[in-house]
Design a protein around this motif. Structure first.
Motif, short mmCIF file in Angstrom:
data_model
loop_
_atom_site.label_atom_id
_atom_site.label_comp_id
_atom_site.label_asym_id
_atom_site.label_seq_id
_atom_site.Cartn_x
_atom_site.Cartn_y
_atom_site.Cartn_z
N ARG A 80 0.83 -1.21 0.00
CA ARG A 80 0.00 0.00 0.00
C ARG A 80 0.86 1.26 0.00
O ARG A 80 0.63 2.19 -0.77
CB ARG A 80 -0.92 0.00 1.23
CG ARG A 80 -1.83 1.23 1.31
CD ARG A 80 -2.58 1.28 2.63
NE ARG A 80 -1.68 1.47 3.75
CZ ARG A 80 -1.18 2.66 4.11
NH1 ARG A 80 -1.48 3.76 3.42
NH2 ARG A 80 -0.38 2.77 5.15
N GLN A 81 1.88 1.29 0.84
CA GLN A 81 2.70 2.49 0.97
C GLN A 81 3.54 2.76 -0.27
O GLN A 81 3.68 3.91 -0.70
CB GLN A 81 3.62 2.37 2.19
CG GLN A 81 2.90 2.40 3.52
CD GLN A 81 3.85 2.18 4.68
OE1 GLN A 81 4.96 1.68 4.52
NE2 GLN A 81 3.42 2.55 5.88
N GLN A 82 4.11 1.71 -0.85
CA GLN A 82 5.03 1.88 -1.97
C GLN A 82 4.33 1.92 -3.33
O GLN A 82 4.83 2.55 -4.26
CB GLN A 82 6.06 0.74 -1.97
CG GLN A 82 6.94 0.71 -0.74
CD GLN A 82 7.95 1.85 -0.70
OE1 GLN A 82 8.49 2.24 -1.73
NE2 GLN A 82 8.20 2.39 0.47
N TYR A 83 3.20 1.23 -3.43
CA TYR A 83 2.56 1.06 -4.74
C TYR A 83 1.11 1.52 -4.77
O TYR A 83 0.50 1.54 -5.84
CB TYR A 83 2.66 -0.40 -5.18
CG TYR A 83 4.07 -0.93 -5.13
CD1 TYR A 83 4.96 -0.71 -6.19
CD2 TYR A 83 4.54 -1.61 -4.01
CE1 TYR A 83 6.26 -1.16 -6.13
CE2 TYR A 83 5.85 -2.07 -3.95
CZ TYR A 83 6.70 -1.85 -5.00
OH TYR A 83 8.00 -2.29 -4.95
N GLY A 84 0.54 1.85 -3.62
CA GLY A 84 -0.83 2.37 -3.58
C GLY A 84 -1.91 1.33 -3.78
O GLY A 84 -3.04 1.68 -4.12
N LEU A 85 -1.59 0.04 -3.58
CA LEU A 85 -2.55 -1.03 -3.83
C LEU A 85 -2.83 -1.81 -2.55
O LEU A 85 -1.95 -1.98 -1.70
CB LEU A 85 -2.02 -1.97 -4.92
CG LEU A 85 -1.80 -1.31 -6.29
CD1 LEU A 85 -1.10 -2.26 -7.24
CD2 LEU A 85 -3.13 -0.84 -6.88
N VAL A 99 -7.37 4.89 -1.54
CA VAL A 99 -7.97 6.16 -1.96
C VAL A 99 -7.21 7.36 -1.41
O VAL A 99 -7.36 8.48 -1.91
CB VAL A 99 -9.45 6.23 -1.53
CG1 VAL A 99 -10.27 5.19 -2.26
CG2 VAL A 99 -9.60 6.08 -0.02
N THR A 100 -6.38 7.13 -0.39
CA THR A 100 -5.60 8.25 0.17
C THR A 100 -4.28 8.43 -0.56
O THR A 100 -3.52 9.35 -0.23
CB THR A 100 -5.32 8.01 1.67
OG1 THR A 100 -4.45 6.88 1.82
CG2 THR A 100 -6.61 7.75 2.43
N PHE A 101 -3.98 7.59 -1.53
CA PHE A 101 -2.68 7.61 -2.18
C PHE A 101 -2.52 8.79 -3.13
O PHE A 101 -1.42 9.30 -3.31
CB PHE A 101 -2.47 6.29 -2.93
CG PHE A 101 -1.03 5.95 -3.17
CD1 PHE A 101 -0.19 5.62 -2.12
CD2 PHE A 101 -0.50 5.94 -4.45
CE1 PHE A 101 1.14 5.30 -2.33
CE2 PHE A 101 0.83 5.61 -4.67
CZ PHE A 101 1.65 5.29 -3.61
N LEU A 103 0.03 10.34 -8.04
CA LEU A 103 1.09 9.48 -7.55
C LEU A 103 0.85 8.03 -7.96
O LEU A 103 1.78 7.32 -8.35
CB LEU A 103 1.20 9.58 -6.03
CG LEU A 103 2.31 8.76 -5.36
CD1 LEU A 103 3.68 9.13 -5.93
CD2 LEU A 103 2.28 8.97 -3.84
N LEU A 104 -0.40 7.60 -7.91
CA LEU A 104 -0.73 6.24 -8.33
C LEU A 104 -0.38 6.03 -9.80
O LEU A 104 0.19 4.99 -10.17
CB LEU A 104 -2.21 5.96 -8.09
CG LEU A 104 -2.71 4.56 -8.46
CD1 LEU A 104 -2.03 3.50 -7.60
CD2 LEU A 104 -4.23 4.46 -8.33
N GLN A 105 -0.69 6.99 -10.64
CA GLN A 105 -0.37 6.87 -12.07
C GLN A 105 1.14 6.84 -12.29
O GLN A 105 1.63 6.10 -13.15
CB GLN A 105 -1.01 8.02 -12.84
CG GLN A 105 -2.53 7.94 -12.93
CD GLN A 105 -3.14 9.12 -13.65
OE1 GLN A 105 -2.45 10.10 -13.97
NE2 GLN A 105 -4.43 9.04 -13.94
#
Length: 243
Positions: free
Chosen positions: A101-106, A147-149, A153-155
């Motif tokens: 979650r922290q590194q990749y947003g998943l 959703v907080t990422f 940044l996710l893209q």
């Protein structure tokens, strides 16, 4: 792996780990050039259960980042679990899910129980003779983005992951598809299977993440002496005649 030539890596590994290696795949050497094969670095507990894995070669900075994360996470897990086995295993799977979650947003849901790999009909990776070598371990499904990422940044992270030569497109439970490089795939896998014995994990890492076949075959050297006449046609040298 270029990281292993770095003095800082050697010092850190020597301080916190005991090193060993094992060949689990095969490759060919043709005219002095290696064809096929890959490498994975496993960080294990003293009994051989896997804490973390780096699939494929990485640079020194990436290696040190992952190695330091292992040491920090072990200390954290021992403190939070009060040094009891089952809570420590669950915590370490949570740490992998947290890092994904922290590194990749998943997002993934870490597993609290082990899959029975000895059950009848369980899938296995096999050698060319059909002999089972290691169980097939499935990663937990992706639940989509955090959703907080942040969308931008996710893209950016998705573009970076998609550019990796070993990236895979992984479907989530909501139907969306996500690019995962080998390290992200490792965190996803270990969110369900951290603290499994290395003999159960290595097949999935080598075949599913790295795209190589595990094997007990030795290395095949084609024309090991290319200057000899019988080796110039690119064929394996004949075995010597037996008396």
């Amino acid at each position: 792996m270029s990281a292993l030539a770095d003095r800082r890596v050697g010092e850190f590994v020597n301080q916190y780990f005991v090193s060993s290696f094992q060949k689990v795949g095969t490759f060919r050497i043709v005219a002095g050039q290696k064809q096929g094969g890959n490498v994975a670095t496993y960080f294990c507990a003293a009994d051989g259960r896997v804490l973390h894995v780096i699939p494929g070669p990485v640079g020194a900075e990436q290696f040190l980042t992952e190695a330091r994360w292992v040491v920090t996470s072990v200390r954290r897990g021992l403190e939070e679990s009060k040094k009891t086995g089952k809570p420590f295993k669950v915590l370490f799977r949570e740490y992998h899910a947290e890092r994904l979650r922290q590194q990749y947003g998943l997002l993934v849901e870490p597993a609290r129980f082990d899959v029975d790999t000895e059950a009848p009909g369980a899938l296995s990776y096999r050698d060319p003779t059909g002999r089972p070598l290691a169980p097939v371990l499935l990663p937990p499904p992706l639940h989509g983005p955090d959703v907080t990422f942040g969308q931008d940044l996710l893209q950016q992270r998705q573009a970076r992951e998609a550019a990796h030569p070993l990236a895979q497109i992984v479907p989530g439970i909501d139907g969306r598809r996500w690019a995962l490089g080998p390290l992200a795939q490792a965190h996803q896998l270990l969110a369900a299977h951290a603290l499994q014995p290395i003999e159960k994990l290595y097949g999935t890492v080598f075949e599913r993440i790295l795209g190589e076949k595990i094997s007990t075959k030795p290395v095949e050297i084609v024309t090991p002496f290319p200057w000899r006449p019988e080796g110039k046609r690119g064929q394996p040298l004949p075995l010597p005649a037996r008396p």
